[in-house]
Scaffold this motif. Structure first.
Motif, PDB file in Angstrom:
ATOM      1  N   THR A  17      56.492  24.849  30.627  1.00 31.87           N
ATOM      2  CA  THR A  17      55.116  24.679  30.146  1.00 31.87           C
ATOM      3  C   THR A  17      54.321  25.919  30.516  1.00 31.87           C
ATOM      4  O   THR A  17      54.746  26.724  31.342  1.00 31.87           O
ATOM      5  N   GLU A  18      53.144  26.043  29.905  1.00 31.01           N
ATOM      6  CA  GLU A  18      52.315  27.209  30.150  1.00 31.01           C
ATOM      7  C   GLU A  18      50.851  26.790  30.161  1.00 31.01           C
ATOM      8  O   GLU A  18      50.419  25.980  29.349  1.00 31.01           O
ATOM      9  N   ASN A  19      50.114  27.329  31.136  1.00 31.65           N
ATOM     10  CA  ASN A  19      48.676  27.095  31.235  1.00 31.65           C
ATOM     11  C   ASN A  19      48.123  28.176  32.158  1.00 31.65           C
ATOM     12  O   ASN A  19      47.823  27.925  33.309  1.00 31.65           O
ATOM     13  N   GLY A  20      48.072  29.396  31.655  1.00 28.32           N
ATOM     14  CA  GLY A  20      47.665  30.518  32.484  1.00 28.32           C
ATOM     15  C   GLY A  20      48.845  31.123  33.217  1.00 28.32           C
ATOM     16  O   GLY A  20      48.846  32.296  33.553  1.00 28.32           O
ATOM     17  N   HIS A  21      49.855  30.335  33.508  1.00 27.84           N
ATOM     18  CA  HIS A  21      51.112  30.820  34.067  1.00 27.84           C
ATOM     19  C   HIS A  21      52.244  29.947  33.537  1.00 27.84           C
ATOM     20  O   HIS A  21      52.013  28.831  33.084  1.00 27.84           O
ATOM     21  N   VAL A  55      52.113  22.289  24.037  1.00 28.29           N
ATOM     22  CA  VAL A  55      53.387  22.800  23.542  1.00 28.29           C
ATOM     23  C   VAL A  55      54.269  23.094  24.747  1.00 28.29           C
ATOM     24  O   VAL A  55      53.793  23.564  25.775  1.00 28.29           O
ATOM     25  N   PHE A  56      55.559  22.808  24.618  1.00 27.46           N
ATOM     26  CA  PHE A  56      56.488  23.080  25.714  1.00 27.46           C
ATOM     27  C   PHE A  56      57.882  23.286  25.146  1.00 27.46           C
ATOM     28  O   PHE A  56      58.157  22.945  24.001  1.00 27.46           O
ATOM     29  N   PHE A  94      56.874  31.116  22.292  1.00 26.66           N
ATOM     30  CA  PHE A  94      56.722  30.233  23.440  1.00 26.66           C
ATOM     31  C   PHE A  94      57.868  30.449  24.420  1.00 26.66           C
ATOM     32  O   PHE A  94      59.002  30.659  24.008  1.00 26.66           O
ATOM     33  N   PRO A  95      57.577  30.391  25.739  1.00 25.94           N
ATOM     34  CA  PRO A  95      58.615  30.634  26.748  1.00 25.94           C
ATOM     35  C   PRO A  95      59.737  29.595  26.714  1.00 25.94           C
ATOM     36  O   PRO A  95      59.492  28.398  26.600  1.00 25.94           O
ATOM     37  N   ALA A  96      60.967  30.111  26.836  1.00 29.57           N
ATOM     38  CA  ALA A  96      62.168  29.280  26.917  1.00 29.57           C
ATOM     39  C   ALA A  96      63.114  29.980  27.900  1.00 29.57           C
ATOM     40  O   ALA A  96      62.790  31.042  28.419  1.00 29.57           O
ATOM     41  N   CYS A 106      58.547  22.049  21.352  1.00 26.73           N
ATOM     42  CA  CYS A 106      57.917  20.772  21.004  1.00 26.73           C
ATOM     43  C   CYS A 106      56.400  20.840  21.079  1.00 26.73           C
ATOM     44  O   CYS A 106      55.849  21.545  21.918  1.00 26.73           O
ATOM     45  N   ARG A 107      55.746  20.064  20.204  1.00 31.11           N
ATOM     46  CA  ARG A 107      54.287  19.919  20.228  1.00 31.11           C
ATOM     47  C   ARG A 107      53.965  18.465  20.535  1.00 31.11           C
ATOM     48  O   ARG A 107      54.474  17.552  19.903  1.00 31.11           O
TER      49      ARG A 107
END
Length: 193
Positions: A17-21, A55-56, A94-96, A106-107
């Protein structure tokens, strides 16, 4: 397209996941048709990031790379430390994870919060229903929940970390019972108890 995870079967995965990091967490994920279902506990970075970001990526890790679960399960609790420097790649922006055999981007479509009580105490769980936007690779040869004793020992170890008293000792005993010293994950669990 590659082999999708079996429908309705939970897999051991690493969710990014991402949220600033960027944050990585070891979570079980279940695919049903074109959707992924997750559960995350309140207080975790994943819980907050999924609620805010929407998103993740769900990364299906092959047996031969299962030591990646150690870092995903034990580092970065409530902090901004990036767990996998050099392991992160971008899939559709998106990071993976580079080591994943299969990846689902995924959303979030819906989130439901539930208060639960178990042997550790009361907590809030976030139930996540997300649509698969992209699937890459295969889930063949990745780990289903309950298939690997040493991953189960690692799960017991994480429960041990957040427990107290008799419950803590119960999870310590369970982790020791499951861990195999001939396995990289099992050896790590025993060495850290």
């Amino acid at each position: 397209m590659g082999e999708l995870p079996e429908d309705g079967i939970p897999y051991e995965t690493i969710v990014i996941t991402e949220n600033g990091h960027i944050n990585a967490a070891a979570l079980s994920a279940t695919r049903k048709s074109g959707r992924i279902f997750l559960r995350s506990f309140k207080g975790s970075n994943t819980y907050e990031n999924v609620r805010k970001g929407g998103v993740f990526s769900v990364n299906y890790i092959p047996y031969e790379k299962k030591e990646l679960f150690i870092k995903a399960a034990t580092e970065g609790w409530g902090d901004e430390k990036r767990e996998f420097e050099g392991e992160i790649t971008m899939e559709q922006g998106f990071p993976a994870m580079k080591s994943a055999k299969g990846t689902a981007i995924c959303r979030v479509e819906s989130i439901r919060e539930e208060e639960i009580e178990d042997e550790i105490g009361k907590n809030e769980v976030l139930h996540v229903d997300a649509r698969i936007l992209m699937w890459k690779g295969s889930a063949e040869g990745t780990i289903k929940v309950g298939e690997d004793r040493n991953i189960m020992a690692l799960v017991a170890y994480t429960r041990y970390l957040i427990s107290e008293g008799d419950v803590r000792e119960k999870f310590r005993g369970r982790a020791l019972e499951l861990a195999d010293m001939d396995d990289v994950v099992g050896r790590w669990v025993v060495e850290h108890l």
